[in-house]
Design a protein around this motif. Structure first.
Motif, PDB file in Angstrom:
ATOM      1  N   CYS A 255       0.827  -1.212   0.000  1.00  0.00           N
ATOM      2  CA  CYS A 255       0.000   0.000   0.000  1.00  0.00           C
ATOM      3  C   CYS A 255       0.858   1.259   0.000  1.00  0.00           C
ATOM      4  O   CYS A 255       0.502   2.258  -0.629  1.00  0.00           O
ATOM      5  N   GLU A 256       1.993   1.206   0.678  1.00  0.00           N
ATOM      6  CA  GLU A 256       2.889   2.370   0.673  1.00  0.00           C
ATOM      7  C   GLU A 256       3.483   2.579  -0.709  1.00  0.00           C
ATOM      8  O   GLU A 256       3.654   3.718  -1.160  1.00  0.00           O
ATOM      9  N   CYS A 257       3.791   1.506  -1.396  1.00  0.00           N
ATOM     10  CA  CYS A 257       4.279   1.595  -2.769  1.00  0.00           C
ATOM     11  C   CYS A 257       3.231   2.252  -3.662  1.00  0.00           C
ATOM     12  O   CYS A 257       3.534   3.158  -4.448  1.00  0.00           O
TER      13      CYS A 257
ATOM     14  N   GLY B  29      -0.523   4.373   6.282  1.00  0.00           N
ATOM     15  CA  GLY B  29      -0.184   5.602   6.976  1.00  0.00           C
ATOM     16  C   GLY B  29       0.192   6.729   6.041  1.00  0.00           C
ATOM     17  O   GLY B  29       0.305   7.879   6.469  1.00  0.00           O
ATOM     18  N   GLY B  30       0.415   6.428   4.754  1.00  0.00           N
ATOM     19  CA  GLY B  30       0.660   7.470   3.762  1.00  0.00           C
ATOM     20  C   GLY B  30       1.923   8.274   3.995  1.00  0.00           C
ATOM     21  O   GLY B  30       1.940   9.485   3.797  1.00  0.00           O
ATOM     22  N   HIS B  31       3.020   7.607   4.361  1.00  0.00           N
ATOM     23  CA  HIS B  31       4.285   8.336   4.557  1.00  0.00           C
ATOM     24  C   HIS B  31       4.793   8.896   3.237  1.00  0.00           C
ATOM     25  O   HIS B  31       5.223  10.055   3.174  1.00  0.00           O
ATOM     26  N   VAL B  32       4.838   8.057   2.205  1.00  0.00           N
ATOM     27  CA  VAL B  32       5.297   8.346   0.839  1.00  0.00           C
ATOM     28  C   VAL B  32       6.640   9.063   0.789  1.00  0.00           C
ATOM     29  O   VAL B  32       6.953   9.745  -0.188  1.00  0.00           O
ATOM     30  N   SER B  33       7.446   8.927   1.802  1.00  0.00           N
ATOM     31  CA  SER B  33       8.764   9.556   1.859  1.00  0.00           C
ATOM     32  C   SER B  33       9.628   8.836   2.888  1.00  0.00           C
ATOM     33  O   SER B  33       9.196   8.656   4.029  1.00  0.00           O
TER      34      SER B  33
END
Length: 300
Positions: A42-44, A104-108
């Motif tokens: 999901c993070e990808c 969690g939607g870090h995307v970084s």
């Protein structure tokens, strides 16, 4: 200063979570669940979403041949400010998406490292997240490049802007760009931790990046590209071949994270109680929900 996760409601609904007692986003993974591939997937996907939205809007705003770019060329400060705003809004979109609801939607990698240093993510998961973010950035940039095969004019705009690659200025020493990336990353992480760790401001956290980059970009974009995000820099560099000073984006953002987390742990930003490694809070208390609604046979 954030301590061990303390919020653990009783009797979580097993229809919402694959492992109800596994809380990887609160720094408390179950001993039998040391890695979480579903979170990484999901993070990808969330990072790919960020890149597609952020790069597409930045190319449209920045390419001299695009209608929007031609209008904004007379207002360069506004042009780069809007590029920062829209890339930041890409992060908001990812955090609020179904993928961000799970991971969690870090995307970084910078955000992931900050949550890890704050005790809200295990080191094993940190490595999985960073690998997923790098893969997602390449995937997202690849989708933007693929659109150029369908629409040649888009390909011309993309190549003219180097796929919105982040590049250090050729007019100043590289140390200036390195320092700028440390400072902007520290400001971003400090804002996210302060908002996320303050109960009455927690809802603002996923909205922070856009306005912040809108303000920072006119000052920092010319110097370093205002990346703060290794994954964000990797995708465009790979597709444009622009690798000049790339080491800056592999070191400076992490240094900025370490600096800001150190200040937070010293209490410089006041009392911060960070409950989850999430930018947007959905009431999962560190658990990772299913991506799609699911019910066991026999349940309503």
């Amino acid at each position: 200063m954030a301590g061990p996760a303390s919020v653990s409601p009783t009797a979580p609904d097993p229809a919402c979570y694959p492992q109800p007692h596994d809380r990887p986003l609160a720094g408390a993974p179950h001993p039998d669940r040391l890695v979480h591939p579903r979170l990484y997937a999901c993070e990808c996907a969330g990072t790919a979403l960020l890149m597609v939205f952020g790069l597409s809007t930045n190319i449209l705003l920045g390419a001299a041949g695009s209608p929007v770019g031609r209008v904004l060329a007379a207002h360069p400060a506004l042009q780069v400010a809007l590029q920062g705003l829209f890339f930041g809004l890409g992060g908001t979109l990812a955090a609020l998406s179904p993928f961000g609801r799970v991971s969690g939607g870090h995307v970084s990698p910078s955000v992931t490292l900050a949550f890890t240093l704050m005790g809200r993510l295990a080191w094993r998961d940190m490595l999985g997240y960073i690998a997923a973010q790098l893969a997602g950035a390449v995937l997202g940039t690849g989708l933007v490049a693929l659109a150029g095969l369908i629409w040649p004019r888009w390909a011309a705009w993309s190549h003219a802007t180097h796929f919105s690659a982040t590049l250090p200025s050729a007019w100043v020493p590289l140390g200036w760009a390195f320092t700028g990336e440390i400072c902007t990353t520290a400001l971003l992480i400090g804002s996210l931790l302060f908002m996320g760790g303050t109960a009455r401001l927690r809802w603002v956290t996923p909205l922070v990046a856009g306005p912040l980059f809108f303000m920072l970009n006119p000052f920092e974009a010319w110097l370093s590209g205002d990346s703060t995000n290794l994954a964000r820099s990797l995708g465009p560099a790979l597709f444009s071949g622009q690798w000049r000073g790339f080491w800056i984006y592999g070191l400076a953002p992490f240094a900025g994270v370490a600096l800001m987390v150190g200040l937070v742990r010293l209490g410089i930003l006041g009392a911060i109680e960070l409950h989850e490694a999430r930018l947007a809070h959905f009431g999962h208390h560190g658990r990772a929900p299913y991506l799609l609604p699911w019910r066991r046979p026999g349940r309503g």
